[in-house]
Design a protein around this motif. Structure first.
Motif, short mmCIF file in Angstrom:
data_model
loop_
_atom_site.label_atom_id
_atom_site.label_comp_id
_atom_site.label_asym_id
_atom_site.label_seq_id
_atom_site.Cartn_x
_atom_site.Cartn_y
_atom_site.Cartn_z
N GLY A 179 -1.30 4.62 -7.90
CA GLY A 179 -0.42 5.62 -8.27
C GLY A 179 -1.35 6.85 -8.11
O GLY A 179 -1.52 7.36 -6.83
N GLN A 215 0.43 1.32 -14.14
CA GLN A 215 -0.13 2.61 -14.51
C GLN A 215 1.07 3.20 -15.40
O GLN A 215 0.83 4.16 -16.11
CB GLN A 215 -0.55 3.58 -13.37
N ALA A 275 -0.85 -5.72 -2.84
CA ALA A 275 -0.78 -4.43 -3.64
C ALA A 275 -1.50 -3.28 -2.63
O ALA A 275 -0.75 -2.27 -2.58
CB ALA A 275 -1.36 -4.12 -4.91
N ASN A 276 -2.33 -3.78 -1.71
CA ASN A 276 -2.98 -2.93 -0.87
C ASN A 276 -2.68 -3.09 0.73
O ASN A 276 -3.30 -2.56 1.46
CB ASN A 276 -4.57 -2.79 -1.31
N SER A 335 1.01 -0.99 -10.19
CA SER A 335 -0.15 -1.33 -10.79
C SER A 335 -0.15 -1.26 -12.32
O SER A 335 -1.25 -1.44 -12.80
CB SER A 335 -1.11 -0.16 -10.38
N THR A 369 5.83 11.25 -2.50
CA THR A 369 5.81 11.19 -3.79
C THR A 369 6.56 9.82 -4.40
O THR A 369 5.94 9.16 -5.40
CB THR A 369 6.96 12.51 -4.37
N GLY A 402 -6.27 -2.63 -7.21
CA GLY A 402 -5.06 -2.27 -7.42
C GLY A 402 -4.66 -2.01 -8.94
O GLY A 402 -3.66 -1.78 -9.30
N VAL A 440 0.79 -1.26 -0.01
CA VAL A 440 -0.01 0.15 -0.16
C VAL A 440 1.02 1.33 0.01
O VAL A 440 1.93 1.29 0.62
CB VAL A 440 -1.05 -0.12 1.25
N GLN A 486 3.61 2.91 -6.23
CA GLN A 486 2.43 2.12 -6.68
C GLN A 486 2.08 2.03 -7.95
O GLN A 486 1.31 1.15 -8.58
CB GLN A 486 1.57 2.87 -5.58
N SER A 487 2.43 3.27 -8.77
CA SER A 487 1.97 3.37 -10.11
C SER A 487 2.80 2.28 -10.98
O SER A 487 2.33 1.79 -11.73
CB SER A 487 1.86 4.89 -10.77
N THR A 496 3.93 6.93 -4.10
CA THR A 496 2.94 7.31 -5.33
C THR A 496 3.47 6.46 -6.47
O THR A 496 2.89 5.76 -7.47
CB THR A 496 2.41 8.59 -5.54
#
Lengths: 464, 311
Positions: free
Chosen positions: B263, A444, A275-276, A442, A432, B173, A221, A438-439, A435
């Protein structure tokens, strides 16, 4: 001369008082004696514990058993010093913000609070908290031969200092170690990993989602104390340097390799939900037998050994953080410390220091750990001497094979004070980075794009 | 008689009466002002002053991490904002979130209202059950969805999806699924509001128009399009305006479910302003973001109010 003429009322009064004394007197005396014995180890220090008597201080802590134990002993501190301590429990996610708001407004609501070591640079830059060196060296406030500051775990002391000055006294801390299911490892003839590479191949060997067992789990997370708790260690182990050439750098080949390793293991061998997940979720999953191994704080051992919930007690073993490609191990050197709010009037600062000295002393540390009367004992004591105490070792080894050895080695040899960049801008940088990680996780953004973007965002924060 | 004569002789002719009236009116006004003052001051202190202070703060660099750089910068924060990609992406996320949740609430709310209108029995029960999500705190709703409903492998939604042969999904996710999830959660919680308002309006529509339409052999769809919708228009526009203003400034549920992630996939403008101010401790820039959100909200609600008046 007035003669004593007992009336019915005075007789009644005296009689009741005598009866009360006869009934409760011995108990009161016994308690007073017990209290004296309780306080004797503290009174042997050559300082006047009563010098700030009558003050009231508020201490913000998080709702965790290691602070609950301290709260349970607080009446002893009141008896010793005459200082009232009011505790306020704030969840970890909010305590950083609440204390920053209190420090900014200079209201002095919290005389001290459980502080994250990464915040001292920010506190010091704003002069929100006092350097503790002056208190440590003041003979009227500290008996150094009694307090034995050098006994406090060196890595935590240096983590709580900026430019050689101490800003927070370590109270409870943790170190990251490898936790694994010995039964599963033995069944496949595996050994705990010595390198990150081996950790990945162990995870691959054990990953059998159809049987509801996943190979590994790391904090996923987003947050400065969450995925950014685990990633900095990997970054350093891959040879990353936060202050490359004096400039804060979060991208580049080492960072990309580190983040790619993290994303790879999380995507291939961790439960999708990880992931969380933060550490309690990981420890819960491990205690239910769905995760074969994880790397996290040694303090999660109490969750996976909870007799009421855990299904894996007796099957747990521990090892050090695996080495990275650079040949280094870098665990976290995280601890909750107590700073002194600079906005307090002088007498209350003294009262706060006396409280901090009491809480961090070897005696209180032992009384809140292996000598604690309640059920949950602390596993994050701040003293090297306690970590070597046979009683403490006996208690800790109840958590599983090799626990004390792994944690001790990690505490002494596997740490690195520049594990994370110690700059006032950390709250912004940590968020920062969290984030960005995590991107990448995922999907992203690619690993490289996520890190380059983080670098672009962090640069203006550092320029000032 | 005598006394009145004396009075008018003393003071003058007609003048005293109007003077007296003026004094009375003035006193009344003063009394009204005195009654109003506490509420007015409280309103100033709790709404106007913080708003002005927010705008004032947005003209400063106020960075707690670097206190030595703080100072007046005028419009600089707004210039930075215009070239800040994350501002534009969070604004886009806000607009998508608002547009889709409001549209879904109106459509589903209206459909439910039409359905319930025709119910002969149990309408009261249905209303009570339907209103339940509204009374829950958004933070609690967020926690429920995050832990019980959407957790992969372990949550109810994933359990149903796996059993329906759709396979497990990483609901929070995956960037796209996370966005869908937060939209569904907001819609789930607030559709009952639209439903209640539209149901009340439906109940007040005059039956004789429908009677006349039936005699003219209008189909159900024609009756809906030509009668129901136009008559419901004021209610629908009201629902849209109220729900839009709330959706634009949504916070608690998204914060607990995804915290803007993965993100920045679900980071609405309100969340970005919060993170800039309180996590990154950049108060000046965070204030500028909040002012930008205020401007966007005013513009959108202004347009909607104009649409309400237009025929």
């Amino acid at each position: 001369m007035t003669s004593f003429k007992p009336t019915r009322r005075t007789l009644l009064k005296t009689g009741t008082a005598a009866a009360a004394l006869a009934t409760f007197g011995p108990a009161v005396l016994r308690r007073a004696a017990a209290q004296d014995a309780d306080l004797a180890p503290y009174k042997s220090a050559s300082i006047d514990w009563q010098q700030a008597s009558g003050e009231t201080i508020t201490v913000a802590v998080i709702p965790a058993s290691y602070f609950e134990n301290l709260i349970a002993l607080a009446p002893q501190f009141k008896a010793l010093s005459g200082i009232d301590v009011r505790f306020e429990k704030i969840p970890p996610a909010q305590i950083r913000q609440k204390s920053v708001i209190d420090l900014t407004s200079k209201t002095g609501t919290y005389a001290t609070h459980a502080a994250d070591p990464m915040y001292y640079a920010l506190y010091a830059a704003n002069k929100w908290v006092e350097p503790l060196d002056a208190y440590l060296s003041d003979k009227s406030l500290t008996d150094s031969s009694w307090f034995k500051f050098d006994d406090i775990i060196p890595a935590w002391r240096s983590a709580n200092g900026i430019d050689g000055k101490l800003y927070g006294m370590p109270y409870d801390g943790e170190v990251t170690i490898q936790v694994y299911r010995k039964d599963l490892y033995d069944a496949r003839g595996l050994k705990p990993a010595d390198t990150l590479e081996a950790y990945m191949s162990n995870a691959a060997a054990l990953n059998t989602p159809n049987d509801r067992v996943w190979g590994a789990a790391l904090r996923g997370v987003a947050g400065a104390g969450q995925n950014m708790y685990i990633y900095p260690s990997i970054f350093r182990e891959f040879g990353g340097d936060w202050m490359k050439g004096g400039k804060l750098t979060v991208n580049g080949p080492e960072a990309e390799a580190a983040l790619a390793w993290y994303v790879d293991i999380m995507r291939k061998y961790a439960p999708t939900a990880a992931a969380n997940w933060n550490w309690p979720d990981i420890a819960d999953a491990f205690s239910q037998g769905t995760v074969a191994s994880y790397i996290d704080a040694h303090s999660s051992a109490s969750v996976i050994n909870n007799a009421e919930k855990s299904k894996v007690i007796g099957k747990i073993a521990y090892a050090r953080w695996p080495k990275g490609p650079s040949g280094k191990r870098t665990t976290s050197i995280w601890n909750w410390g107590f700073p002194i709010n600079a906005a307090l009037p002088e007498k209350r600062r003294k009262a706060t220091w006396l409280f901090i000295q009491w809480a961090a002393s070897a005696e209180t540390q032992a009384r809140t750990a292996h000598r604690f009367a309640g059920l949950t004992k602390r596993s994050g004591v701040n003293r090297t001497s306690i970590w070597r105490d046979p009683d403490y070792i006996k208690l800790m080894n109840g958590f599983g094979e090799n626990f004390v050895e792994a944690a001790m080695q990690a505490l002494q040899d596997d740490t690195d004070v520049d594990w994370r960049p110690r700059v006032p801008q950390w709250p912004a940088i940590g968020d920062t980075m969290a984030t960005a990680i995590q991107s990448a996780l995922s999907g992203q953004a690619t690993v490289k794009a996520a890190l380059d973007d983080a670098q672009r965002r962090i640069e203006p924060m550092m320029r000032g | 008689m005598a006394s009145s004569a004396v009075t008018s002789a003393e003071i003058g002719s007609d003048a005293p009466r109007s003077d007296f009236g003026r004094v009375l009116a003035q006193r009344e006004r003063r009394f009204a002002a005195a009654l109003l003052a506490p509420a007015f001051l409280a309103l100033l202190a709790t709404t106007t002053f913080p708003l002005i202070f927010l705008i004032w703060t947005s003209a400063f660099r106020m960075d707690l991490a670097m206190p030595f750089t703080n100072g007046f910068v005028g419009f600089e924060n707004y210039q930075v904002l215009l070239s800040d990609e994350r501002f534009w992406s969070s604004l886009l996320v806000s607009l998508i979130y608002t547009g889709s949740t409001v549209a879904l609430q109106v459509v589903i709310g209206l459909a439910l209202a039409l359905l319930v209108m025709d119910m002969k029995r149990g309408q009261g029960w249905f209303r009570v059950i339907a209103i339940l999500p509204v009374v829950l705190s958004p933070a609690v709703v967020g926690m429920i969805w995050r832990t019980f409903m959407l957790a992969p492998e372990f949550g109810i939604v994933d359990f149903l999806a796996i059993n329906a042969g759709l396979g497990g999904k990483n609901w929070l996710g995956d960037p796209l699924l996370a966005m869908v999830s937060v939209i569904v959660i907001h819609t789930w919680q607030w559709t009952p509001f639209a439903f209640m308002v539209l149901l009340a309006s439906l109940a007040s529509l005059p039956e004789d128009i429908y009677e006349a339409a039936r005699l003219d052999r209008a189909t159900a769809w024609q009756r809906f399009r030509r009668i129901t919708l136009p008559l419901l228009r004021p209610a629908i526009v009201m629902v849209v305006i109220m729900r839009t203003m709330v959706a634009l400034t949504a916070f608690a549920a998204i914060f607990t479910v995804t915290a803007g992630g993965p993100g920045t996939a679900t980071e609405i403008l309100n969340l970005y302003a919060y993170r800039k101010s309180f996590t990154e401790l950049s108060i000046g820039y965070g204030s500028a973001l909040a002012v930008a959100l205020l401007i966007v909200t005013i513009i959108i609600s202004g347009v909607l109010f104009a649409m309400r008046r237009a025929k």
